[in-house]
Enzyme design. Structure first.
Site, PDB file in Angstrom:
ATOM      1  N   GLU A 351      -5.075  18.778 -28.199  1.00 50.40           N
ATOM      2  CA  GLU A 351      -6.504  19.005 -28.398  1.00 50.40           C
ATOM      3  C   GLU A 351      -6.753  20.437 -28.847  1.00 50.40           C
ATOM      4  OE1 GLU A 351     -10.344  17.196 -26.247  1.00 50.40           O
ATOM      5  OE2 GLU A 351      -9.288  18.651 -24.993  1.00 50.40           O
ATOM      6  N   HIS A 382      17.195   6.210 -19.716  1.00 51.95           N
ATOM      7  CA  HIS A 382      17.504   4.802 -19.985  1.00 51.95           C
ATOM      8  C   HIS A 382      16.518   4.205 -20.980  1.00 51.95           C
ATOM      9  CE1 HIS A 382      20.459   4.730 -16.692  1.00 51.95           C
ATOM     10  NE2 HIS A 382      19.631   5.591 -16.127  1.00 51.95           N
ATOM     11  N   LYS A 510     -17.034  10.891 -30.358  1.00 52.34           N
ATOM     12  CA  LYS A 510     -18.154  10.628 -29.443  1.00 52.34           C
ATOM     13  C   LYS A 510     -19.380  10.157 -30.217  1.00 52.34           C
ATOM     14  CE  LYS A 510     -17.118  14.116 -25.883  1.00 52.34           C
ATOM     15  NZ  LYS A 510     -17.626  15.370 -25.283  1.00 52.34           N
TER      16      LYS A 510
END
Length: 545
Positions: A351, A382, A510
């Site tokens: 960000e 793994h 937004k």
């Protein structure tokens, strides 16, 4: 070309990439490499010897930092200058963990005084709740905290609380809600008793869509369970700048904690946003967290570049991104309590430095923020470690581990440490074709099969990593660790000449989300949108594919 890529130092670094020996050779020819390429600061130890770097590399990187006026930019941040130029704001999250005796002026006021007053208010509140003096609407003490926020006001408190689990107060639990998906809060509420639950709503505006929606849902649940509007003040507190909206909601003005414009969300856990942390671990431990970060602040502000931990880490990450085309950086925490840190550092770095223009608006001609990802060891060994070892992309890695465990059971920690150190060795060293062939010498395979399998077992090595150690995970060492990554992020942004403290991409998302919401609810016609968005909205309205 930008001034940065035109510089002689940048050109020298580019040429220097062609002359670097394999790390195997660097270790073989320099017995003091580990000693010379490691340092301690603020309770942390950094081994950066397993990097594609020589003394010449580091000198060139330090020269690049000087060319970019890094030291002056560091001073400007700590002095409260307006370095967030697009929003005309100072950047002073460091003031949140400063000493009470310091004085830092921002917007004409001594903000250290405000910070100390807020800490005192937090302390009083924390003691009231944890002592059982704070009672719910039926006279019962609080047993559960629900922290409602989004972004930094969610991730910071959650990750730190998770990391400090050994320090939690007995009898108090905390739940974190962020996503606007109703399932998130619904599943939390199923576990709770309205009589003993306290909600903390964290939103600067008291209007952030996700946070407000979740808070209204929590309030509706509380009222449906038997609470009255007049009881809301006993079960809801807020961290916000909008006192009016908070009091209209039903929150007592005395239980509203401040937020400031000079603190960005992803740097806010040190403020009253950290109230859930303080409730869980107590104010003494919260202050220790702040103190650890403050120690790293002082180190960052005063240590020479060549002895400065955030500077070295920031420069090495930039080195790989800009000169080796590394598009991602992996954070591997060898401690279960630190399993949330990769996501926290992901938000912090991506960000902050996910930008494509310089401060004066010029398009950059170099890579900026990499993709930050990771997980906890040994699980990753793994799974995705395979890609780091033998994949075609260069992925620098940070390994983080405490030397001592909070849960020293049998050989668990010895095995954890051996895996951590073994991975860094394997990444650096690799395996040659001759070594792979020798391992197969006594197998029943034919010579032709051995030749083929050996090719598959070759690992090039020369994969860079840092190893960060601490004696034990404590509030203080955690504070120093998080501040280290904050400043590492700053270093890169300063050299790239970008604004690491705005987030216009987040703001656009937004705004468009609110616009689409209006069209979904049929308040606005969606046909004016592009065909894809319009089609998706129509499918959603239909409720079926």
């Amino acid at each position: 070309m930008t001034l940065l890529t035109q510089s002689s130092t940048w050109q020298a670094l580019s040429a220097h990439t062609q002359n670097l020996p394999h790390m195997r050779e660097l270790f073989a020819t320099d017995a003091a490499r580990f000693k010379n390429m490691s340092l301690s600061a603020c309770g942390l130890f950094l081994d950066y010897s397993k990097n594609r770097a020589t003394a010449e590399t580091l000198e060139l990187l330090f020269s690049l930092a000087k060319d970019s006026q890094l030291e002056a930019k560091i001073k400007a941040m700590f002095a409260g200058e307006i370095i967030n130029t697009t929003e005309k704001r100072a950047v002073l999250h460091t003031a949140l963990r400063s000493k009470a005796s310091q004085s830092i002026i921002a917007e004409g006021q001594d903000i250290v005084l405000e910070v100390q007053q807020t800490l005192s208010k937090m302390q009083e509140f924390v003691e009231t709740v944890t002592s059982g003096q704070w009672k719910g609407y039926t006279g019962k003490a609080i047993t559960d905290i629900v922290s409602i926020g989004i972004g930094g006001s969610f991730l910071g408190p959650k990750v730190v609380s998770q990391a400090l689990r050994p320090y939690w107060n007995q009898g108090l639990n905390c739940h974190f809600v962020a996503n606007v998906d109703g399932t998130s809060i619904s599943e939390k509420l199923k576990l709770l008793d309205s009589e003993t639950t306290l909600f903390i709503m964290s939103s600067k505006s008291f209007g952030t869509q996700e946070t407000l929606t979740n808070t209204l849902t929590a309030k509706a649940w509380f009222l449906a369970k038997g609470g009255l509007q007049s009881d809301v003040a006993k079960h809801f507190v807020a961290v916000t700048s909008n006192v009016t909206k908070a009091t209209e909601f039903g929150i007592d003005a005395n239980n509203i904690f401040p937020m400031w414009d000079w603190v960005g969300g992803r740097y806010s856990l040190w403020s009253a946003i950290g109230l859930p942390i303080a409730l869980l671990v107590g104010m003494d431990n919260f202050r220790a967290l702040l103190n650890g970060a403050h120690q790293m602040d002082e180190h960052f502000a005063s240590a020479p570049l060549a002895e400065n931990m955030p500077v070295i880490m920031g420069l090495l990450s930039l080195w790989y991104g800009n000169f080796f085309n590394a598009q991602s950086h992996v954070v591997l925490t060898y401690d279960h309590y630190l399993r949330g840190l990769p996501a926290y550092f992901q938000q912090l770095d991506m960000e902050s430095n996910g930008k494509s223009v310089t401060l004066d608006g010029t398009d950059v001609d170099y890579s900026t923020g990499p993709v930050i990802w990771g997980g906890e060891g040994t699980n990753g060994q793994h799974a995705y470690h395979q890609l780091i070892h033998q994949g075609t992309a260069l992925i620098p890695a940070d390994f983080i581990m405490p030397l001592q465990s909070h849960n020293p059971i049998g050989v668990h920690h010895d095995q954890l440490a051996s895996n951590c150190f073994g991975q860094t060795q394997a990444l650096m060293q690799g395996r040659t074709f001759e070594e792979a062939l020798a391992e197969l010498a006594n197998s029943s395979l034919t010579d032709e099969e051995k030749q083929l399998i050996a090719k598959h077992k070759v690992m090039p090595g020369n994969k860079p990593s840092n190893t960060l150690l601490m004696n034990k995970l404590t509030p203080e060492t955690l504070g120093a660790l998080i501040a280290l990554y904050e400043h590492r992020t700053f270093v890169q942004g300063a050299i790239w000449d970008i604004n690491s403290f705005d987030q216009w991409g987040v703001e656009l998302g937004k705004n468009l989300g609110n616009d689409v919401l209006a069209r979904i609810s049929a308040e606005q016609d969606s046909s004016a949108l592009d065909a894809s968005s319009n089609g998706l909205i129509n499918l959603y309205r239909q409720g079926a594919i």
